[in-house]
Design a protein around this motif. Sequence first.
Motif, PDB file in Angstrom:
ATOM      1  N   ASN A 179       0.864  -1.420   0.115  1.00 14.50           N
ATOM      2  CA  ASN A 179      -0.037  -0.018   0.097  1.00 14.50           C
ATOM      3  C   ASN A 179       0.872   1.201  -0.080  1.00 14.50           C
ATOM      4  OD1 ASN A 179       0.904   0.305   2.311  1.00 14.50           O
ATOM      5  ND2 ASN A 179      -0.697   0.558   3.706  1.00 14.50           N
ATOM      6  N   ALA A 180       2.101   1.340  -0.216  1.00 13.56           N
ATOM      7  CA  ALA A 180       3.210   2.374   0.195  1.00 13.56           C
ATOM      8  C   ALA A 180       2.682   3.528  -0.833  1.00 13.56           C
ATOM      9  CB  ALA A 180       4.580   1.989  -0.028  1.00 13.56           C
ATOM     10  N   ALA A 181       2.596   3.315  -1.915  1.00 10.68           N
ATOM     11  CA  ALA A 181       2.290   4.429  -2.993  1.00 10.68           C
ATOM     12  C   ALA A 181       1.023   5.103  -2.535  1.00 10.68           C
ATOM     13  CB  ALA A 181       2.078   3.846  -4.299  1.00 10.68           C
ATOM     14  N   ASP A 182      -0.017   4.455  -2.203  1.00  9.57           N
ATOM     15  CA  ASP A 182      -1.275   5.079  -1.874  1.00  9.57           C
ATOM     16  C   ASP A 182      -0.904   5.752  -0.401  1.00  9.57           C
ATOM     17  OD1 ASP A 182      -2.998   4.612  -3.606  1.00  9.57           O
ATOM     18  OD2 ASP A 182      -4.211   3.220  -2.738  1.00  9.57           O
ATOM     19  N   TYR A 183      -0.283   5.208   0.405  1.00 16.38           N
ATOM     20  CA  TYR A 183       0.075   5.416   1.809  1.00 16.38           C
ATOM     21  C   TYR A 183       0.741   6.984   2.001  1.00 16.38           C
ATOM     22  CZ  TYR A 183       0.694   4.844   6.865  1.00 16.38           C
ATOM     23  OH  TYR A 183       0.617   4.562   8.367  1.00 16.38           O
ATOM     24  N   ILE A 184       1.819   7.192   0.871  1.00 14.60           N
ATOM     25  CA  ILE A 184       2.445   8.316   0.984  1.00 14.60           C
ATOM     26  C   ILE A 184       1.822   9.505   0.307  1.00 14.60           C
ATOM     27  CG2 ILE A 184       3.847   7.974  -1.156  1.00 14.60           C
ATOM     28  CD1 ILE A 184       6.320   8.886   0.674  1.00 14.60           C
ATOM     29  N   ARG A 185       0.842   8.981  -0.485  1.00 18.62           N
ATOM     30  CA  ARG A 185       0.057  10.032  -1.417  1.00 18.62           C
ATOM     31  C   ARG A 185      -1.009  10.503  -0.269  1.00 18.62           C
ATOM     32  NH1 ARG A 185       2.325   7.246  -4.984  1.00 18.62           N
ATOM     33  NH2 ARG A 185       2.599   8.044  -7.214  1.00 18.62           N
ATOM     34  N   ALA A 186      -1.680   9.701   0.666  1.00 15.07           N
ATOM     35  CA  ALA A 186      -2.560   9.986   1.448  1.00 15.07           C
ATOM     36  C   ALA A 186      -1.884  11.245   2.480  1.00 15.07           C
ATOM     37  CB  ALA A 186      -3.056   8.864   2.253  1.00 15.07           C
TER      38      ALA A 186
END
Length: 751
Positions: free
Chosen positions: A312-319
């Motif tokens: 989920n890291a790509a979504d996590y950092i965008r959030a």
Amino acid sequence: MKLIGKDKPIHDARGKAAGFVKYAGDVTLPNMAYIALVHSTIPHGCVKEVRTERALGVPGVYGVFHCFNTTARTYNRYRSNFAQNLPGEERVFTDYVRFVGDRVAAVAACDQETADKAARLVEVTYEELPFSIGFDDTLSGRNCLAGERPVRDEFFTEIGTQPDDDGLIEVTTVSEMPRLHHATMEPHACVVDCDPYQQQLTVYSPNQAVHGIRLVLADFLEMPYHRVRVVKTTMGGSFGAKQEWFLEPAAALIAKTLGRPVKLVYSREEAMVCSVVRGAMRGEVRSKFKPDGTLISLSMDVLLDAGAYIGNAADYIRALSGKPFRCYRIPYFRFCGRVISSNTPVSGAFRSWSAAEEAIMMERNFDEAARQLGIERIELRLKNVLLSGEADRKSGVPLENIRVRDALEQGRTSFRWDELVQADRAFNESSPRYRRGVGVGCGGHGNTYYPRFNDYGEGRLGLNEDGTVQATLTLHDHGCGTVTAMRMIIAEVLDIPDTSVYLAEGDTAVTPVDYGCFASRTTFVLGRTAYDAATALRDEILDRTAELFSLTRGSLRLENGAVRCRDDECVNITLEQLAQASMLKLKRNVCAQAQFNNTSNPGVTGVHFAHVEVDTWTGFTKVLDYLAVQDIGQPINPAMCAAQIQGAAQMGCGAALREKMTIGKDGRCTESLSKYHLFLATDLPDIRVLLLSDGRSEEGPFGAKSIGEISYVPAAPAVCGAVNDALESALGTLPYDPDCILKYLAEERDS
């Protein structure tokens, strides 16, 4: 209101207290096989051979499954709805291991003892590859294969116009946060039942998205969705740990292959190493203020270590890039986020979905800015927090009646902030050993996926023959009282006891398709769905009564479980009588359905205050007092909200002062709670809670907003701020444990 705003125990409290409630690990089915996994013992490499002869020779072993005798199809553990276009990252059993704990093989046997014994006899030969375990060695490309880059994902956004720097004071802070274990009481577990004749799989799992698991398993096993049933079992805590799928694909594959039910339960060691952790993060914040304390610009450069798989890291950092706009007014914002992949446990969802990390970085910067500007810490925040009527600048969504300013002001008074500051100054001047300080942390969060997704919910209600209500919603109760809250909402609308409402949790064979329990959406979206479904059922009850008595709906009222006529006292029919009369005379059930899609995402905020005492001889920190002020709109069940907040404060104290998962030079991670130092309830003072209920939402049920994630966001920042206040320090690497504090004090003495 008769029920809303009243304290109620959670629906299964008595059963849990008596030890009666069944968890997934308690499920036993006839002819069941028990699974023991074989995990990688190296951090990075290729599997060259798996020898299974000795394991297969153990009586009671049904099979050994590994990377060379099972499918090479891949799946994505983070996928939870069909709209996510995510690449398959993992095999169930891999021949390319990326961390100590990666799945290599599994043994299925007649009982757990036999499976464990046989798993120890599986021999795996590896070709080892260079590995990385930290930010710097990963950025250097140490673990990269040919053609790979150290940075696996990069995200940049800019909002507003960059200001002229003339007369502005720039403040730069760097924060570093370690991996954290979710420390749920219940480890990960699942049971998969296989019916080879009906070609049906039934999965029993404590999870946050039954339809997400169905989606992943059906696609991975190439089965129609209706042939995979997922049942949400009683959950002993999640905090994000049980919203990604790594047990279920392995168990489902083995169950389908054997044609029998299987059980897979993680040990505590496996739960710590082989599931997901909160990823390690390093962030630099550069802010610019006017001399009067007005924030003009904010820049954040954040590095997230995803661990072995991106997940989920790509979504996590965008959030994370959107979280500052839920609390503060920021005219200009610049964000750069990078994701790297080391050979360590996989990063995953963690309570607040990056808002807690953002708040640690943001609040540290505000504390340092207050010091440089010579402005009192709370005053600086009061000058820059968002007010009612303002909007989230990143999403453009109105924040409605946001109450963070009130939370700061009321908390300042209730906590006796100004008195404590003066008292601590006097105490520190007279004490040779102990230092005291106070800290404040602010944070904001959302209540839904909106506007990223057009969020929605569906609910169905019907009257039983005895007048009780059968309710169907896709709920995922983590053990905190979601079922009770929904029953209270339904019962309040229908003016019946909440004990007259039956409501179970998610089951893909019964409950409607739903995103799951993410983004703090349950109370706001599904609670409103329950409200609308109950309103529709109330209207249906009145319409059926009107039909039976040849009256109009407007002449009737539903009160205390019966329908009465406003003008004719002779018309008085109980819900039991109505249900039966409708079946017999009108030849139809009394039922209703509602679908709700929200078009708002109001501000929900929290401000926490902490008072600590640091022992400069041992480095230990004691929390002396703690106050949490939460702006959550109308609380549905205040006792449940208070419990959520108190648990969040405990988690935040642990993140600030003790908890970290360390990686050894051999790539092995902390694998025991004896070495992972949790903050215990006995370590805390009474956590005082103040709920602000006047900032009600426009769309939430009865004006409610969310509580589960926002309650965690300000906790660690408040405690960290208090420690830095006590020591007059600017510590940036969490946790502030004895080693950290004693190292700082030694450096201060040397300098």
